[in-house]
Design a protein around this motif. Sequence first.
Motif, short mmCIF file in Angstrom:
data_model
loop_
_atom_site.label_atom_id
_atom_site.label_comp_id
_atom_site.label_asym_id
_atom_site.label_seq_id
_atom_site.Cartn_x
_atom_site.Cartn_y
_atom_site.Cartn_z
N ILE A 51 0.84 -1.20 0.00
CA ILE A 51 0.00 0.00 0.00
C ILE A 51 0.87 1.25 0.00
N LEU A 58 2.41 1.72 -3.50
CA LEU A 58 1.40 2.19 -4.46
C LEU A 58 1.04 3.65 -4.19
N GLY A 59 1.03 4.04 -2.91
CA GLY A 59 0.70 5.41 -2.56
C GLY A 59 1.74 6.43 -3.01
N VAL A 101 -2.25 8.79 -6.83
CA VAL A 101 -2.79 7.68 -6.05
C VAL A 101 -2.74 8.05 -4.57
N ALA A 135 -4.65 3.59 -3.01
CA ALA A 135 -3.57 2.62 -2.87
C ALA A 135 -4.06 1.37 -2.14
N GLN A 136 -4.86 1.56 -1.11
CA GLN A 136 -5.40 0.42 -0.38
C GLN A 136 -6.33 -0.42 -1.26
#
Length: 408
Positions: free
Chosen positions: A6, A9-10, A15, A20-21
């Motif tokens: 997460i 991705l964040g 994002v 992201a989650q």
Amino acid sequence: MVQDLIDELGRLPGVGPKSAQRIAFHILQAEPTDVRRLAHALLEVKDKVRFCAVCGNVAQEERCGICRDPRRDTTVICVVEEPKDVVAIERTREFRGKYHVLGGAISPIEGVGPDDLRIRELLKRLADGEVTELILATDPNLEGEATATYLARMIKPMGLKVTRLASGLPVGEIWSTRTRSRSGGPLKEGDFSMSDATLHALGQDPDDFAASIADQIESFIVAVTEVAKGEDPDSAVPFLLLEVSQLLLAGGRLGAYQDVLPDERYEPDLGPEPDVDDLRERFAIMLEPVDVYSEVFDPYEPRKAPVAHRISDDLADVVADLRHGLIHHQSGRITEALWWWQFSYFTNWGPTASATLRALQSLISHVRLNQPLEALDGLDTDEEMAEEDLAEQAGQVMAQELGGLGRK
């Protein structure tokens, strides 16, 4: 481990934590083959994709496909900030020249200067004399305008034709709607509505400040005149909204500037005023279904009845006021030009442009919110009516519109 995914991705642009989650749990629930395919694609693009040695676009070889294509026009180069801008313009299938990707924009706040961009590479490409036109398609924000201004000044001695896309829309959308006319026209140094438009101008030298305001005003007049030609009537209202908004930025700068006092007690005779009737008529025809609107002038005055106006009249009157000051400026009467622009901003073209902006914004809001404007049919400033009757009719229209909005 999931939290690590997460967090990674964040870090991607655009994002946020929730997105992201959501992506992370989507990956957890996906089939293993799908996840491996995604991972493989990420590794492949990182290992095999590079930047073109010529233009800076993404490529799998030393030169990208556009630079290798012999069918492209080598005399025209479109300058963009990022490879994604190339994708946006190519999607329109309108441009057949070549590109130059700068790799960003000048941003002193972020520590990005001209030396951090691919400007040297651009100048090398222009040195052989094959290129005759440069199109500056940097983003329509402060950084993009600063970059375009810098490039225009660097390239000016080369004698190339330099054009600038209109501002206020994403690059791809600007290109798709205005490529054929390129209504920005030949670019002169300083021809940018947003360049140097910050409040540090409060203490700016009057000559420099007047030159900057004159550039904004000339840009507005050129753009509005181009829209009035009617080559793209479907985009007229959005583009007018953008141009009037940009003009009012110049007005705000004039309003924030110190009081300007003319050198002479009486204004010099400027001769006949430039005719704006053709512009007025063109807009009246183009905007005929929505030209008339109702306006209340001063919100700090006791409540008054709305007055019927025409967008076409307002635009023509604003242009006439601005041209009056330009005549002073072009004649070397800098203080007189500043005084006129500032005084008429408070007394005439400022309120008129503000009313026009509200009308244009309302039109777009009605379209976007799917709220019809049938009640405006029949409101006509050409009718032989007393001013009180016309004001009453306009007030009724406004009341009907507001009542209709309240029921939705």
